[in-house]
Scaffold this motif. Structure first.
Motif, PDB file in Angstrom:
ATOM      1  N   CYS A 285      -5.886  -2.680   2.876  1.00 18.34           N
ATOM      2  CA  CYS A 285      -6.450  -3.546   1.846  1.00 18.34           C
ATOM      3  C   CYS A 285      -5.999  -4.974   2.148  1.00 18.34           C
ATOM      4  O   CYS A 285      -4.983  -5.195   2.823  1.00 18.34           O
ATOM      5  CB  CYS A 285      -6.026  -3.125   0.441  1.00 18.34           C
ATOM      6  SG  CYS A 285      -4.284  -3.376   0.058  1.00 18.34           S
TER       7      CYS A 285
ATOM      8  N   GLN B 203       0.849  -1.186   0.000  1.00 15.09           N
ATOM      9  CA  GLN B 203       0.000   0.000   0.000  1.00 15.09           C
ATOM     10  C   GLN B 203       0.889   1.241   0.000  1.00 15.09           C
ATOM     11  O   GLN B 203       1.921   1.287   0.672  1.00 15.09           O
ATOM     12  CB  GLN B 203      -0.908   0.019   1.230  1.00 15.09           C
ATOM     13  CG  GLN B 203      -1.965  -1.065   1.167  1.00 15.09           C
ATOM     14  CD  GLN B 203      -2.971  -0.937   2.281  1.00 15.09           C
ATOM     15  OE1 GLN B 203      -3.055  -1.798   3.143  1.00 15.09           O
ATOM     16  NE2 GLN B 203      -3.758   0.135   2.242  1.00 15.09           N
TER      17      GLN B 203
ATOM     18  N   CYS C 187      -3.468   0.269  -3.449  1.00 19.09           N
ATOM     19  CA  CYS C 187      -3.131  -1.074  -2.986  1.00 19.09           C
ATOM     20  C   CYS C 187      -2.704  -1.873  -4.214  1.00 19.09           C
ATOM     21  O   CYS C 187      -3.460  -1.939  -5.197  1.00 19.09           O
ATOM     22  CB  CYS C 187      -4.346  -1.715  -2.337  1.00 19.09           C
ATOM     23  SG  CYS C 187      -4.145  -3.462  -1.928  1.00 19.09           S
TER      24      CYS C 187
END
Lengths: 110, 113
Positions: free
Chosen positions: A90, A6, A23
């Motif tokens: 994520c 990320q 992400c």
């Protein structure tokens, strides 16, 4: 070990401005991509689950897009508010295993 | 509706002691997950169950860690013997199906002295 990254790691945004972060994940064995919002001293809260290439999801001022072929998802926040300050995680869902990224820590400056 | 319930919220114990963490998933959820969160490694999946059966325990650090799910409404994560490096926040989460969002409990903050 699956590589879920990320960026940026942290971000300071002026209240009222819009922002986005990324992400990136493996483009093979894709099953789903999850986004979570995690406030300090609380538990992660699910935002979106995205399964199809080209998916776009929206929840209030927050939206997300998905590109499974190139292995990335963007999370957008429109008109940032102080309550948006949190870490956004994520998680890549592939081969029956969820692998989390290290998160983007978002701070909204009033 | 009650969310995922974890107990205890905090646990402080001396190294070498047995630690048992408990989780009650949301009723009707078929999947239950145990995670560990540390500053160094972030959020890591330890093990997950589907319909009370362990599916993947490859994230369990070592033999000192064990997890059980005797029925659909209860799971335990046990560390025996505990070590200072086990200090972390342990989260339990449940989901209806595999690709459904996971709902997290409030976590157990574990400190091993």
């Amino acid at each position: 070990i699956l590589n879920v990254e990320q960026s940026p790691q942290s971000l300071h945004v002026q209240e009222g401005d819009s922002t986005n972060f990324t992400c990136s994940f493996p483009s093979s064995n894709f099953y789903a991509l999850h986004w979570y919002r995690w406030e300090t001293a609380k538990s992660p809260e699910a935002l979106f689950v995205m399964t199809l290439n080209g998916d776009e999801k929206k929840k209030g001022r927050i939206s997300a897009t998905l590109n499974t072929k190139e292995g990335y998802s963007y999370l957008y926040i429109k008109g940032s508010q102080p309550e948006d300050s949190a870490t956004y995680l994520c998680a890549f869902d592939g081969n029956e295993k969820l692998t989390f990224g290290t998160g983007t820590r978002l701070t909204i400056i009033p | 509706d009650a969310g995922v319930i974890q107990s205890p919220r905090h646990e402080v114990t001396e190294m070498g002691q047995e630690v048992t963490l408990r989780c009650k998933p949301i009723s009707g959820h078929d999947y239950l997950f145990w995670y560990r969160q540390t500053m160094m490694r972030g959020l890591e999946l330890l093990i997950y169950f589907n319909n009370n059966v362990p599916i993947d325990d490859s994230g369990m650090p070592e033999d000192r860690f064990s997890a059980k799910m005797p029925n659909a409404s209860f799971s335990t994560l046990k560390i025996q013997p505990s070590e200072p490096r086990d200090s972390a926040v342990y989260f339990c989460a449940s989901s209806l199906r595999e690709t459904q969002p996971q709902h997290f409990g409030d976590g157990t903050r574990l400190s091993i002295l």
